[in-house]
Design a protein around this motif. Sequence first.
Motif, PDB file in Angstrom:
ATOM      1  N   LEU A   1       0.860  -1.197   0.069  1.00 55.82           N
ATOM      2  CA  LEU A   1      -0.224  -0.021   0.050  1.00 55.82           C
ATOM      3  C   LEU A   1       1.110   1.236  -0.095  1.00 55.82           C
ATOM      4  O   LEU A   1       1.914   1.361   0.535  1.00 55.82           O
ATOM      5  N   GLY A   2       0.363   2.375  -0.606  1.00 57.01           N
ATOM      6  CA  GLY A   2       1.019   3.501  -0.603  1.00 57.01           C
ATOM      7  C   GLY A   2       2.195   3.638  -1.544  1.00 57.01           C
ATOM      8  O   GLY A   2       2.627   2.508  -2.207  1.00 57.01           O
ATOM      9  N   GLY A   3       2.891   4.714  -2.041  1.00 55.35           N
ATOM     10  CA  GLY A   3       4.102   4.914  -2.943  1.00 55.35           C
ATOM     11  C   GLY A   3       3.396   4.705  -4.070  1.00 55.35           C
ATOM     12  O   GLY A   3       2.362   4.268  -4.643  1.00 55.35           O
ATOM     13  N   ARG A   4       4.353   5.286  -5.272  1.00 60.10           N
ATOM     14  CA  ARG A   4       3.807   5.298  -6.744  1.00 60.10           C
ATOM     15  C   ARG A   4       4.899   5.555  -7.349  1.00 60.10           C
ATOM     16  O   ARG A   4       6.126   6.476  -6.668  1.00 60.10           O
ATOM     17  N   HIS A   5       5.170   5.526  -8.564  1.00 62.29           N
ATOM     18  CA  HIS A   5       6.127   6.161  -9.524  1.00 62.29           C
ATOM     19  C   HIS A   5       6.264   7.292  -9.388  1.00 62.29           C
ATOM     20  O   HIS A   5       5.042   8.066  -9.630  1.00 62.29           O
ATOM     21  N   ASP A   6       7.410   7.931  -9.393  1.00 62.10           N
ATOM     22  CA  ASP A   6       7.484   9.409  -9.520  1.00 62.10           C
ATOM     23  C   ASP A   6       8.721   9.786 -10.700  1.00 62.10           C
ATOM     24  O   ASP A   6       9.595   9.221 -10.960  1.00 62.10           O
ATOM     25  N   ALA A   7       8.174  11.033 -11.525  1.00 59.01           N
ATOM     26  CA  ALA A   7       9.139  11.512 -12.365  1.00 59.01           C
ATOM     27  C   ALA A   7      10.162  11.881 -11.957  1.00 59.01           C
ATOM     28  O   ALA A   7      10.121  12.655 -10.724  1.00 59.01           O
ATOM     29  N   ARG A   8      11.301  11.907 -12.319  1.00 65.54           N
ATOM     30  CA  ARG A   8      12.597  12.720 -11.872  1.00 65.54           C
ATOM     31  C   ARG A   8      12.993  13.999 -12.322  1.00 65.54           C
ATOM     32  O   ARG A   8      12.760  14.162 -13.714  1.00 65.54           O
ATOM     33  N   ASP A   9      13.473  14.762 -11.562  1.00 68.09           N
ATOM     34  CA  ASP A   9      13.686  16.354 -12.066  1.00 68.09           C
ATOM     35  C   ASP A   9      15.305  16.033 -12.130  1.00 68.09           C
ATOM     36  O   ASP A   9      16.278  15.812 -11.194  1.00 68.09           O
ATOM     37  N   ALA A  10      15.857  16.117 -13.269  1.00 65.41           N
ATOM     38  CA  ALA A  10      17.423  16.223 -13.630  1.00 65.41           C
ATOM     39  C   ALA A  10      18.050  17.047 -12.645  1.00 65.41           C
ATOM     40  O   ALA A  10      19.610  16.768 -12.110  1.00 65.41           O
ATOM     41  N   VAL A  11      17.740  18.093 -12.043  1.00 68.95           N
ATOM     42  CA  VAL A  11      18.386  18.994 -11.410  1.00 68.95           C
ATOM     43  C   VAL A  11      18.551  18.590  -9.865  1.00 68.95           C
ATOM     44  O   VAL A  11      19.705  18.904  -9.344  1.00 68.95           O
ATOM     45  N   LEU A  12      17.857  17.485  -9.483  1.00 71.08           N
ATOM     46  CA  LEU A  12      18.029  16.898  -8.130  1.00 71.08           C
ATOM     47  C   LEU A  12      18.813  15.770  -8.174  1.00 71.08           C
ATOM     48  O   LEU A  12      19.468  15.332  -7.013  1.00 71.08           O
ATOM     49  N   ALA A  13      19.314  15.370  -9.285  1.00 67.09           N
ATOM     50  CA  ALA A  13      20.345  13.987  -9.261  1.00 67.09           C
ATOM     51  C   ALA A  13      21.808  14.464  -8.892  1.00 67.09           C
ATOM     52  O   ALA A  13      22.029  15.733  -9.144  1.00 67.09           O
TER      53      ALA A  13
ATOM     54  N   ILE B   1       8.814  18.497  -0.989  1.00 62.08           N
ATOM     55  CA  ILE B   1      10.044  19.107  -0.391  1.00 62.08           C
ATOM     56  C   ILE B   1      10.923  18.992  -2.004  1.00 62.08           C
ATOM     57  O   ILE B   1      11.590  19.858  -2.295  1.00 62.08           O
ATOM     58  N   ARG B   2      10.832  17.805  -2.492  1.00 64.36           N
ATOM     59  CA  ARG B   2      11.520  17.522  -4.005  1.00 64.36           C
ATOM     60  C   ARG B   2      11.090  18.872  -5.040  1.00 64.36           C
ATOM     61  O   ARG B   2      11.992  19.489  -5.569  1.00 64.36           O
ATOM     62  N   ARG B   3       9.830  19.077  -5.040  1.00 58.03           N
ATOM     63  CA  ARG B   3       9.268  20.078  -6.052  1.00 58.03           C
ATOM     64  C   ARG B   3       9.935  21.498  -5.439  1.00 58.03           C
ATOM     65  O   ARG B   3      10.507  22.292  -6.523  1.00 58.03           O
ATOM     66  N   ASP B   4       9.662  21.676  -4.117  1.00 62.36           N
ATOM     67  CA  ASP B   4      10.100  22.951  -3.693  1.00 62.36           C
ATOM     68  C   ASP B   4      11.753  23.249  -3.890  1.00 62.36           C
ATOM     69  O   ASP B   4      12.244  24.079  -4.316  1.00 62.36           O
ATOM     70  N   LEU B   5      12.571  22.169  -3.694  1.00 62.90           N
ATOM     71  CA  LEU B   5      13.605  22.098  -3.805  1.00 62.90           C
ATOM     72  C   LEU B   5      14.408  22.516  -5.147  1.00 62.90           C
ATOM     73  O   LEU B   5      15.124  23.139  -5.422  1.00 62.90           O
TER      74      LEU B   5
ATOM     75  N   ALA C   1      25.194  23.881  -5.372  1.00 60.15           N
ATOM     76  CA  ALA C   1      24.523  24.650  -4.354  1.00 60.15           C
ATOM     77  C   ALA C   1      25.135  24.182  -2.828  1.00 60.15           C
ATOM     78  O   ALA C   1      25.053  25.028  -1.866  1.00 60.15           O
ATOM     79  N   VAL C   2      25.820  23.039  -2.802  1.00 64.55           N
ATOM     80  CA  VAL C   2      26.498  22.474  -1.504  1.00 64.55           C
ATOM     81  C   VAL C   2      27.704  23.512  -0.980  1.00 64.55           C
ATOM     82  O   VAL C   2      28.504  24.060  -1.807  1.00 64.55           O
ATOM     83  N   GLY C   3      27.100  24.087   0.287  1.00 64.42           N
ATOM     84  CA  GLY C   3      28.189  24.949   0.836  1.00 64.42           C
ATOM     85  C   GLY C   3      28.088  26.509   0.188  1.00 64.42           C
ATOM     86  O   GLY C   3      28.972  27.211   0.570  1.00 64.42           O
ATOM     87  N   ALA C   4      27.133  26.695  -0.499  1.00 66.78           N
ATOM     88  CA  ALA C   4      27.040  28.061  -1.059  1.00 66.78           C
ATOM     89  C   ALA C   4      26.553  29.233  -0.250  1.00 66.78           C
ATOM     90  O   ALA C   4      26.423  30.380  -0.612  1.00 66.78           O
ATOM     91  N   ARG C   5      26.230  28.902   1.190  1.00 63.22           N
ATOM     92  CA  ARG C   5      25.537  29.699   1.929  1.00 63.22           C
ATOM     93  C   ARG C   5      26.444  30.996   2.236  1.00 63.22           C
ATOM     94  O   ARG C   5      27.753  30.633   2.567  1.00 63.22           O
TER      95      ARG C   5
ATOM     96  N   LYS D   1      16.859  26.103  -9.211  1.00 60.81           N
ATOM     97  CA  LYS D   1      16.747  26.765 -10.501  1.00 60.81           C
ATOM     98  C   LYS D   1      16.456  28.358 -10.537  1.00 60.81           C
ATOM     99  O   LYS D   1      17.322  28.943 -11.126  1.00 60.81           O
ATOM    100  N   SER D   2      15.903  28.760  -9.378  1.00 57.59           N
ATOM    101  CA  SER D   2      15.455  30.157  -9.189  1.00 57.59           C
ATOM    102  C   SER D   2      16.822  30.688  -8.984  1.00 57.59           C
ATOM    103  O   SER D   2      17.060  32.011  -9.313  1.00 57.59           O
ATOM    104  N   ASP D   3      17.631  30.062  -8.430  1.00 62.40           N
ATOM    105  CA  ASP D   3      19.105  30.710  -7.866  1.00 62.40           C
ATOM    106  C   ASP D   3      20.131  30.437  -8.752  1.00 62.40           C
ATOM    107  O   ASP D   3      21.151  30.787  -8.557  1.00 62.40           O
ATOM    108  N   GLY D   4      19.950  29.806  -9.855  1.00 61.17           N
ATOM    109  CA  GLY D   4      20.740  29.677 -10.970  1.00 61.17           C
ATOM    110  C   GLY D   4      21.722  28.432 -10.977  1.00 61.17           C
ATOM    111  O   GLY D   4      22.623  28.234 -11.601  1.00 61.17           O
TER     112      GLY D   4
END
Length: 342
Positions: free
Chosen positions: A31-43, A319-323, A338-342, A328-331
């Motif tokens: 029960l639960g879970g489903r196939h989800d589309a992947r966003d290349a920016v998150l790999a 979280i995945r969509r927002d991230l 983005a790791v350590g870019a703070r 993308k918004s920050d280029g």
Amino acid sequence: MSLDDFGAAALRRMDPETAHQLALAALKAGLGGRHDARDAVLATRVGPLSLPNPVGLAAGFDKNGEALHGLARGGFGFVECGSVTPRPQPGNPKPRLFRLSEDRAIINRMGFNNAGLEVFARNLARRPEGAVIGANLGANKDTDDKAADYVTGLLRLRGLADYFTVNVSSPNTPGLRNLQGRAALDDLLGRLAEARGPEPLFLKIAPDLTEAEIVMIVEACVAHRMDGLIVSNTTLDRPDSLRSAQAGESGGLSGAPLRDKALTTLGWAHGVSRGRLALIGVGGIASGADAYARIRAGASAVQLYSALIYEGPGLVMSIRRDLADRLKSDGFGSVQEAVGAR
């Protein structure tokens, strides 16, 4: 509200440990879970690990690796199961799991309850193909040589998991956090270095460490060729902001009240490691903004658990969509940029 999230709301009205067992049973039943589309920016990559996205499930939910097929359909980039100890153990007396609903928090004193290495190994041998699965290693409560238990777990599970986490930071096993001292840590990491295979090896640390202790731990991990740190486990602190009547229960506190402390500890680890260790951020992450803040503070990936109890399984995709939108918004063309870019 989705059907999955409706189920999560129903579970929140039950005894916490009963709800946990029912959720596991539902996932095992398909029960639960489903196939989800992947966003290349998150790999992304965490050390040598390649992940489809940086949002993982923290250890503690599936202690025996029994619901991996269901969890693999939940949208996570990776799933960490355990903690597992060499011998089965029942854990601490009940009640041992408490919801602090007013604080969006959890207190647990489970005590590494699990079915032991052999059951865990059999479950990992039937793991879903294509999913990134980690194994969180613990030590039995009554073991005098706790470092030996970690070596035993690592040797038994080599080749069955994609990475291993050495959990020396649970507050619910007496003496365990003492392994974060330099002499004990050198002994433990030295033995693990001799026993390890090709899989990445991470150390999970407490959020209750000082900056000087973080410096010491980072240097020890680099010296013994560890691949990274998971920052962090639950805290023994009880912030004055807690409002729940159960805030005084003993055990480790997780969820929203841990957010700032875990972020600070991560920042220290990033500043000291200077890219020599991969970092995974955990503790109080409940939104895309939280995940993005950890990545910009130095984490290559993040893990969730407590927030799922309050927000339901739909939180992962949210979280995945927002991230992805924030990157993308920050280029940024990838998480790694983005790791350590703070």
